[in-house]
Design a protein around this motif. Structure first.
Motif, PDB file in Angstrom:
ATOM      1  N   HIS A  54      -9.587 -15.930 -44.279  1.00 52.11           N
ATOM      2  CA  HIS A  54      -9.131 -15.765 -45.664  1.00 52.11           C
ATOM      3  C   HIS A  54      -9.287 -14.316 -46.117  1.00 52.11           C
ATOM      4  O   HIS A  54      -8.404 -13.766 -46.798  1.00 52.11           O
ATOM      5  CB  HIS A  54      -9.910 -16.699 -46.579  1.00 52.11           C
ATOM      6  CG  HIS A  54      -9.618 -16.513 -48.038  1.00 52.11           C
ATOM      7  ND1 HIS A  54      -8.394 -16.816 -48.600  1.00 52.11           N
ATOM      8  CD2 HIS A  54     -10.395 -16.035 -49.056  1.00 52.11           C
ATOM      9  CE1 HIS A  54      -8.425 -16.542 -49.890  1.00 52.11           C
ATOM     10  NE2 HIS A  54      -9.618 -16.068 -50.192  1.00 52.11           N
ATOM     11  N   ALA A  55     -10.409 -13.699 -45.758  1.00 55.36           N
ATOM     12  CA  ALA A  55     -10.643 -12.305 -46.153  1.00 55.36           C
ATOM     13  C   ALA A  55      -9.584 -11.376 -45.554  1.00 55.36           C
ATOM     14  O   ALA A  55      -9.055 -10.487 -46.243  1.00 55.36           O
ATOM     15  CB  ALA A  55     -12.037 -11.865 -45.717  1.00 55.36           C
ATOM     16  N   PHE A  56      -9.249 -11.592 -44.279  1.00 54.74           N
ATOM     17  CA  PHE A  56      -8.211 -10.777 -43.648  1.00 54.74           C
ATOM     18  C   PHE A  56      -6.864 -11.005 -44.326  1.00 54.74           C
ATOM     19  O   PHE A  56      -6.159 -10.040 -44.670  1.00 54.74           O
ATOM     20  CB  PHE A  56      -8.110 -11.111 -42.156  1.00 54.74           C
ATOM     21  CG  PHE A  56      -9.065 -10.349 -41.285  1.00 54.74           C
ATOM     22  CD1 PHE A  56      -8.681  -9.173 -40.670  1.00 54.74           C
ATOM     23  CD2 PHE A  56     -10.358 -10.818 -41.064  1.00 54.74           C
ATOM     24  CE1 PHE A  56      -9.562  -8.463 -39.861  1.00 54.74           C
ATOM     25  CE2 PHE A  56     -11.244 -10.121 -40.258  1.00 54.74           C
ATOM     26  CZ  PHE A  56     -10.840  -8.942 -39.649  1.00 54.74           C
ATOM     27  N   ASN A  57      -6.502 -12.261 -44.518  1.00 56.62           N
ATOM     28  CA  ASN A  57      -5.191 -12.575 -45.086  1.00 56.62           C
ATOM     29  C   ASN A  57      -5.044 -12.034 -46.502  1.00 56.62           C
ATOM     30  O   ASN A  57      -3.968 -11.548 -46.890  1.00 56.62           O
ATOM     31  CB  ASN A  57      -4.961 -14.086 -45.089  1.00 56.62           C
ATOM     32  CG  ASN A  57      -4.784 -14.657 -43.681  1.00 56.62           C
ATOM     33  OD1 ASN A  57      -4.499 -13.912 -42.735  1.00 56.62           O
ATOM     34  ND2 ASN A  57      -4.962 -15.957 -43.542  1.00 56.62           N
ATOM     35  N   LYS A  58      -6.096 -12.116 -47.286  1.00 59.00           N
ATOM     36  CA  LYS A  58      -6.035 -11.685 -48.685  1.00 59.00           C
ATOM     37  C   LYS A  58      -5.926 -10.175 -48.813  1.00 59.00           C
ATOM     38  O   LYS A  58      -5.444  -9.665 -49.836  1.00 59.00           O
ATOM     39  CB  LYS A  58      -7.272 -12.184 -49.438  1.00 59.00           C
ATOM     40  CG  LYS A  58      -7.226 -11.920 -50.935  1.00 59.00           C
ATOM     41  CD  LYS A  58      -8.384 -12.572 -51.659  1.00 59.00           C
ATOM     42  CE  LYS A  58      -8.273 -12.330 -53.171  1.00 59.00           C
ATOM     43  NZ  LYS A  58      -9.374 -12.986 -53.916  1.00 59.00           N
ATOM     44  N   ASN A  59      -6.344  -9.438 -47.792  1.00 56.17           N
ATOM     45  CA  ASN A  59      -6.384  -7.977 -47.872  1.00 56.17           C
ATOM     46  C   ASN A  59      -5.443  -7.307 -46.869  1.00 56.17           C
ATOM     47  O   ASN A  59      -5.747  -6.249 -46.323  1.00 56.17           O
ATOM     48  CB  ASN A  59      -7.823  -7.492 -47.663  1.00 56.17           C
ATOM     49  CG  ASN A  59      -8.729  -7.912 -48.801  1.00 56.17           C
ATOM     50  OD1 ASN A  59      -8.732  -7.300 -49.864  1.00 56.17           O
ATOM     51  ND2 ASN A  59      -9.506  -8.973 -48.587  1.00 56.17           N
ATOM     52  N   GLU A  60      -4.298  -7.956 -46.607  1.00 57.36           N
ATOM     53  CA  GLU A  60      -3.234  -7.396 -45.777  1.00 57.36           C
ATOM     54  C   GLU A  60      -3.694  -7.117 -44.344  1.00 57.36           C
ATOM     55  O   GLU A  60      -3.267  -6.156 -43.707  1.00 57.36           O
ATOM     56  CB  GLU A  60      -2.653  -6.128 -46.411  1.00 57.36           C
ATOM     57  CG  GLU A  60      -2.053  -6.350 -47.780  1.00 57.36           C
ATOM     58  CD  GLU A  60      -1.384  -5.113 -48.351  1.00 57.36           C
ATOM     59  OE1 GLU A  60      -1.094  -4.177 -47.584  1.00 57.36           O
ATOM     60  OE2 GLU A  60      -1.160  -5.089 -49.579  1.00 57.36           O
ATOM     61  N   GLY A  61      -4.589  -7.970 -43.857  1.00 51.25           N
ATOM     62  CA  GLY A  61      -5.033  -7.854 -42.478  1.00 51.25           C
ATOM     63  C   GLY A  61      -4.620  -9.070 -41.675  1.00 51.25           C
ATOM     64  O   GLY A  61      -4.017 -10.014 -42.197  1.00 51.25           O
ATOM     65  N   ASN A  62      -4.949  -9.050 -40.392  1.00 51.90           N
ATOM     66  CA  ASN A  62      -4.632 -10.169 -39.512  1.00 51.90           C
ATOM     67  C   ASN A  62      -5.793 -10.418 -38.561  1.00 51.90           C
ATOM     68  O   ASN A  62      -6.244  -9.496 -37.873  1.00 51.90           O
ATOM     69  CB  ASN A  62      -3.377  -9.870 -38.678  1.00 51.90           C
ATOM     70  CG  ASN A  62      -2.134  -9.771 -39.531  1.00 51.90           C
ATOM     71  OD1 ASN A  62      -1.616 -10.767 -40.002  1.00 51.90           O
ATOM     72  ND2 ASN A  62      -1.663  -8.542 -39.739  1.00 51.90           N
ATOM     73  N   LEU A  63      -6.286 -11.645 -38.535  1.00 56.65           N
ATOM     74  CA  LEU A  63      -7.324 -12.021 -37.584  1.00 56.65           C
ATOM     75  C   LEU A  63      -6.669 -12.240 -36.228  1.00 56.65           C
ATOM     76  O   LEU A  63      -5.648 -12.924 -36.125  1.00 56.65           O
ATOM     77  CB  LEU A  63      -8.018 -13.296 -38.052  1.00 56.65           C
ATOM     78  CG  LEU A  63      -9.320 -13.682 -37.343  1.00 56.65           C
ATOM     79  CD1 LEU A  63     -10.363 -12.592 -37.532  1.00 56.65           C
ATOM     80  CD2 LEU A  63      -9.838 -15.006 -37.902  1.00 56.65           C
ATOM     81  N   GLY A  64      -7.226 -11.613 -35.179  1.00 55.01           N
ATOM     82  CA  GLY A  64      -6.622 -11.682 -33.851  1.00 55.01           C
ATOM     83  C   GLY A  64      -7.445 -12.489 -32.868  1.00 55.01           C
ATOM     84  O   GLY A  64      -8.418 -13.165 -33.232  1.00 55.01           O
ATOM     85  N   GLU A  65      -7.041 -12.401 -31.605  1.00 54.82           N
ATOM     86  CA  GLU A  65      -7.751 -13.096 -30.536  1.00 54.82           C
ATOM     87  C   GLU A  65      -8.973 -12.287 -30.106  1.00 54.82           C
ATOM     88  O   GLU A  65      -9.049 -11.076 -30.300  1.00 54.82           O
ATOM     89  CB  GLU A  65      -6.817 -13.290 -29.338  1.00 54.82           C
ATOM     90  CG  GLU A  65      -5.584 -14.130 -29.631  1.00 54.82           C
ATOM     91  CD  GLU A  65      -5.922 -15.574 -29.948  1.00 54.82           C
ATOM     92  OE1 GLU A  65      -6.932 -16.063 -29.401  1.00 54.82           O
ATOM     93  OE2 GLU A  65      -5.199 -16.196 -30.741  1.00 54.82           O
ATOM     94  N   ASN A  66      -9.937 -12.967 -29.473  1.00 60.76           N
ATOM     95  CA  ASN A  66     -11.096 -12.271 -28.925  1.00 60.76           C
ATOM     96  C   ASN A  66     -10.648 -11.232 -27.907  1.00 60.76           C
ATOM     97  O   ASN A  66      -9.844 -11.532 -27.028  1.00 60.76           O
ATOM     98  CB  ASN A  66     -12.053 -13.261 -28.266  1.00 60.76           C
ATOM     99  CG  ASN A  66     -12.810 -14.100 -29.276  1.00 60.76           C
ATOM    100  OD1 ASN A  66     -12.869 -13.770 -30.455  1.00 60.76           O
ATOM    101  ND2 ASN A  66     -13.390 -15.197 -28.815  1.00 60.76           N
ATOM    102  N   GLY A  67     -11.164 -10.017 -28.059  1.00 62.40           N
ATOM    103  CA  GLY A  67     -10.821  -8.944 -27.139  1.00 62.40           C
ATOM    104  C   GLY A  67      -9.700  -8.048 -27.602  1.00 62.40           C
ATOM    105  O   GLY A  67      -9.418  -7.034 -26.959  1.00 62.40           O
TER     106      GLY A  67
END
Length: 250
Positions: free
Chosen positions: A115-128
């Motif tokens: 949620h924090a990434f999405n709300k601040n124009e970021g993207n959560l990625g895969e490990n590594g």
């Protein structure tokens, strides 16, 4: 390893704001808990625990809190069971971000981080996806105005103690070590009379992503939101921000 002042300027800017003592002590207690759980409750034979305890004491955490966290981990006191995870992704403008958490509820924490990434124009990625951009390193900071020693003397003692590198700013001597030699270097310099305003094993970026003022403001909001989460222990990133922009936004 040159050029870390870009990273440390932002780190110290954030550190000056992270004085919510109750929240800070809780994060430190979890770090002590995990180190003791994994390696035993004796700091003399468990280097990660010794580092965690030193970090807690440098932040004026009461000894009772330290002892309680160790006893919970070793089974002498009842307590919740924490697990450690690391999330990786990209912030605004493609800034690489790693988030270290300790949680008793992985699903809750994963949802909060996403949620924090999405709300601040970021993207959560895969490990590594960004871990290869960072190096694990020991990091020691001496407040320069409080020292009578000159740069050359401090550097020679740091090298003799086993440090890899030292950088100097108007305010600080910043010493970098291999993670494995961090405790020995710190102990050697303490024996010589040096005191540290920061002492930790951390993740330092190999390269940096530069953003304009708008991008920096968005990225700092992401960092703030992540660090405000009780489960988040550390936020590592490779943001390059001009000092004038940081001062303006502060």
């Amino acid at each position: 390893m040159a050029g870390h002042s870009k990273w440390s300027n932002i780190k110290h800017r954030k550190g000056a704001q992270d004085k919510k003592r109750g929240k800070l002590f809780m994060k430190l207690a979890r770090e002590i808990f995990m180190a003791a759980k994994q390696g035993g409750g004796d700091p003399d034979t468990n280097p990660p625990l010794r580092i965690a305890v030193d970090k807690a004491r440098s932040n004026n955490m009461p000894n009772d809190n330290v002892d309680r966290a160790i006893k919970k981990a070793t089974g002498d006191l009842d307590g919740v069971n924490y697990e450690e995870y690391t999330y990786e992704g990209y912030g605004p403008g493609g800034v690489a971000v790693m988030v270290k958490v300790l949680t008793d509820n992985k699903n809750r924490t994963a949802a909060d981080v996403r949620h924090a990434f999405n709300k601040n124009e970021g993207n959560l990625g895969e490990n590594g996806c960004v871990a290869f951009m960072f190096n694990r390193s020991g990091y020691l900071v001496i407040d320069r105005p409080s020292m009578e020693a000159d740069e050359e003397s401090v550097m020679l003692e740091a090298i003799e103690a086993g440090a890899e590198e030292m950088e100097t700013t108007a305010e600080r001597f910043e010493i970098y070590t291999e993670p494995e030699s961090f405790s020995d270097v710190k102990a050697s310099l303490e024996t010589s009379g040096y005191e540290f305003v920061t002492s930790e094993v951390t993740m330092i970026p190999e390269t940096y992503t530069e953003l304009d003022e708008e991008g920096v403001e968005k990225m700092l909001k992401l960092i703030d939101m992540l660090e405000d989460n009780d489960d988040v222990q550390e936020v590592y990133h490779n943001l390059d921000a001009d000092e004038s922009i940081l001062e303006k936004l502060a």
